[in-house]
Design a protein around this motif. Structure first.
Motif, PDB file in Angstrom:
ATOM      1  N   LEU A  29      26.159   2.661  75.257  1.00 41.40           N
ATOM      2  CA  LEU A  29      26.021   1.619  74.233  1.00 41.40           C
ATOM      3  C   LEU A  29      24.798   1.863  73.358  1.00 41.40           C
ATOM      4  CD1 LEU A  29      26.886  -1.670  76.191  1.00 41.40           C
ATOM      5  CD2 LEU A  29      28.286  -0.486  74.493  1.00 41.40           C
ATOM      6  N   GLY A  30      23.681   2.204  73.970  1.00 47.58           N
ATOM      7  CA  GLY A  30      22.458   2.474  73.217  1.00 47.58           C
ATOM      8  C   GLY A  30      22.631   3.620  72.240  1.00 47.58           C
ATOM      9  N   SER A  31      23.317   4.639  72.667  1.00 45.11           N
ATOM     10  CA  SER A  31      23.585   5.794  71.801  1.00 45.11           C
ATOM     11  C   SER A  31      24.456   5.400  70.610  1.00 45.11           C
ATOM     12  CB  SER A  31      24.265   6.892  72.625  1.00 45.11           C
ATOM     13  OG  SER A  31      24.617   7.977  71.809  1.00 45.11           O
ATOM     14  N   ARG A  32      25.511   4.641  70.863  1.00 42.81           N
ATOM     15  CA  ARG A  32      26.405   4.194  69.774  1.00 42.81           C
ATOM     16  C   ARG A  32      25.668   3.301  68.788  1.00 42.81           C
ATOM     17  NH1 ARG A  32      31.004   1.197  72.145  1.00 42.81           N
ATOM     18  NH2 ARG A  32      31.433   0.823  69.955  1.00 42.81           N
ATOM     19  N   ILE A  33      24.873   2.361  69.292  1.00 40.92           N
ATOM     20  CA  ILE A  33      24.118   1.458  68.424  1.00 40.92           C
ATOM     21  C   ILE A  33      23.122   2.256  67.587  1.00 40.92           C
ATOM     22  CG2 ILE A  33      22.380  -0.388  68.415  1.00 40.92           C
ATOM     23  CD1 ILE A  33      23.925  -1.579  70.865  1.00 40.92           C
ATOM     24  N   SER A  34      22.438   3.207  68.210  1.00 41.05           N
ATOM     25  CA  SER A  34      21.468   4.031  67.485  1.00 41.05           C
ATOM     26  C   SER A  34      22.131   4.795  66.342  1.00 41.05           C
ATOM     27  CB  SER A  34      20.784   5.006  68.446  1.00 41.05           C
ATOM     28  OG  SER A  34      20.031   4.301  69.409  1.00 41.05           O
ATOM     29  N   GLN A  35      23.317   5.320  66.581  1.00 41.80           N
ATOM     30  CA  GLN A  35      24.057   6.031  65.526  1.00 41.80           C
ATOM     31  C   GLN A  35      24.490   5.063  64.431  1.00 41.80           C
ATOM     32  OE1 GLN A  35      27.302   8.092  67.423  1.00 41.80           O
ATOM     33  NE2 GLN A  35      25.952   9.474  68.542  1.00 41.80           N
ATOM     34  N   ASP A  36      25.049   3.938  64.823  1.00 41.46           N
ATOM     35  CA  ASP A  36      25.580   2.975  63.851  1.00 41.46           C
ATOM     36  C   ASP A  36      24.483   2.337  62.999  1.00 41.46           C
ATOM     37  OD1 ASP A  36      28.056   3.531  64.949  1.00 41.46           O
ATOM     38  OD2 ASP A  36      28.287   1.578  65.929  1.00 41.46           O
ATOM     39  N   TYR A  37      23.287   2.208  63.538  1.00 47.07           N
ATOM     40  CA  TYR A  37      22.202   1.523  62.828  1.00 47.07           C
ATOM     41  C   TYR A  37      21.109   2.482  62.343  1.00 47.07           C
ATOM     42  CZ  TYR A  37      24.337  -2.909  63.894  1.00 47.07           C
ATOM     43  OH  TYR A  37      25.229  -3.957  63.946  1.00 47.07           O
ATOM     44  N   ALA A  38      21.439   3.758  62.235  1.00 47.81           N
ATOM     45  CA  ALA A  38      20.480   4.741  61.724  1.00 47.81           C
ATOM     46  C   ALA A  38      20.033   4.308  60.327  1.00 47.81           C
ATOM     47  CB  ALA A  38      21.113   6.130  61.679  1.00 47.81           C
ATOM     48  N   GLY A  39      18.732   4.321  60.102  1.00 43.09           N
ATOM     49  CA  GLY A  39      18.189   3.931  58.803  1.00 43.09           C
ATOM     50  C   GLY A  39      18.079   2.429  58.598  1.00 43.09           C
ATOM     51  N   ARG A  40      18.409   1.648  59.632  1.00 44.97           N
ATOM     52  CA  ARG A  40      18.325   0.199  59.553  1.00 44.97           C
ATOM     53  C   ARG A  40      17.416  -0.302  60.657  1.00 44.97           C
ATOM     54  NH1 ARG A  40      24.690  -0.572  59.642  1.00 44.97           N
ATOM     55  NH2 ARG A  40      24.334  -2.796  59.575  1.00 44.97           N
ATOM     56  N   GLN A  41      17.067  -1.569  60.615  1.00 39.37           N
ATOM     57  CA  GLN A  41      16.180  -2.165  61.621  1.00 39.37           C
ATOM     58  C   GLN A  41      16.817  -3.445  62.141  1.00 39.37           C
ATOM     59  OE1 GLN A  41      11.981  -2.234  60.596  1.00 39.37           O
ATOM     60  NE2 GLN A  41      11.802  -4.228  61.583  1.00 39.37           N
ATOM     61  N   PRO A  42      17.720  -3.324  63.123  1.00 36.13           N
ATOM     62  CA  PRO A  42      18.419  -4.513  63.611  1.00 36.13           C
ATOM     63  C   PRO A  42      17.514  -5.452  64.402  1.00 36.13           C
ATOM     64  CG  PRO A  42      18.958  -2.621  64.973  1.00 36.13           C
ATOM     65  CD  PRO A  42      18.122  -2.107  63.824  1.00 36.13           C
ATOM     66  N   LEU A  43      17.920  -6.712  64.418  1.00 35.90           N
ATOM     67  CA  LEU A  43      17.301  -7.729  65.266  1.00 35.90           C
ATOM     68  C   LEU A  43      18.283  -8.012  66.393  1.00 35.90           C
ATOM     69  CD1 LEU A  43      15.214  -9.962  65.958  1.00 35.90           C
ATOM     70  CD2 LEU A  43      16.474 -11.462  64.387  1.00 35.90           C
ATOM     71  N   PHE A  44      17.884  -7.718  67.610  1.00 33.63           N
ATOM     72  CA  PHE A  44      18.708  -8.012  68.784  1.00 33.63           C
ATOM     73  C   PHE A  44      18.439  -9.454  69.197  1.00 33.63           C
ATOM     74  CE2 PHE A  44      18.530  -3.460  68.763  1.00 33.63           C
ATOM     75  CZ  PHE A  44      19.757  -3.053  69.261  1.00 33.63           C
TER      76      PHE A  44
END
Length: 179
Positions: A29-44
Motif C-alpha cells: 500500500l505504501g508503495s502504491r500511495i507513493s507512486q500515485d502521490y509523487a510530486g504531491r503532499q497528501p494529508l493522511f
C-alpha cells in the motif's frame, strides 16, 4: 509466533493473520500511495482508535512528503456496528484544496466510511481517497470507492493490530478471529 488462543472479556480468539502478512500488505500500500502521490503532499486522516498502528506503519512506507491528522468517530458497540456514526473528535486542519487520504483499520458495513466521505467532501478537498487495511466485501451496505485495500477478508470478528473487542486486543501484532 502468535499465541495459540487468547481470551478477551467473554470471547475466545484464535490466530488468523500473522504480523508478517500484515506488514507485506502495508508495504505494498505504501508503495502504491507513493507512486500515485509523487510530486504531491497528501494529508493522511487517521481514524482513531483502530487505525493508529496501521497509520504509523503505513506512513513509514510512504516516500512522499506528507502530513497526518486524526479524527475519532464511533459506530461500534461490542462486536457489531450500531449503524449510527457519531463524530467524537473533529478534524482541526483546514483541508480545503488538499489531497486527503482517509486511513481506516477496517471497512465492513461502510456506514462509518460513508459518513466520513460525506463529512470530508463537504470541506472541499482537492482529492479524497481511502486506505483501509481490511475490507469485508460481503458486509458492505454502501457503494464506496476504496482505492487502497490491504487485505479482503470474510465476515469474521477480528482483533489485534489496532482492532479491539470492547477496548481489549489492540496491542497484539497478529490478528485473531473469534471462535
Amino acid at each position: 509466533m502468535p499465541q495459540s488462543t487468547i481470551t478477551l472479556h467473554d470471547k475466545q480468539f484464535t490466530p488468523y493473520l500473522p504480523a508478517r502478512q500484515i506488514t507485506d500488505a502495508i508495504r505494498e500500500l505504501g508503495s502504491r500511495i507513493s507512486q500515485d502521490y509523487a510530486g504531491r503532499q497528501p494529508l493522511f486522516v487517521s481514524v482513531l482508535n483502530g487505525s493508529f498502528m496501521f497509520t504509523a506503519d503505513l506512513l513509514k512506507e510512504v516516500s512522499v512528503p506528507c502530513e497526518v491528522a486524526f479524527i475519532r468517530v464511533g459506530s461500534y458497540a461490542g462486536t457489531s456496528s450500531t449503524g449510527e456514526v457519531k463524530e467524537i473528535m473533529g478534524l482541526l486542519e483546514d483541508v480545503q484544496g488538499r489531497d486527503l487520504i482517509i486511513v481506516e483499520d477496517i471497512v465492513d458495513t461502510g456506514h462509518t466510511m460513508r459518513a466520513l466521505l460525506d463529512l470530508l467532501s463537504a470541506k472541499q478537498p482537492a482529492s479524497l481517497a481511502v486506505a483501509t487495511l481490511f475490507l469485508k466485501p460481503e458486509c458492505l451496505q454502501h457503494e464506496l470507492e476504496l482505492r487502497y485495500v490491504g487485505l479482503s477478508i470474510p465476515n469474521d470478528f477480528i482483533v489485534g493490530y489496532g482492532l479491539d473487542y470492547d477496548g481489549l486486543g489492540r496491542n497484539y501484532p497478529d490478528v485473531y478471529k473469534a471462535v
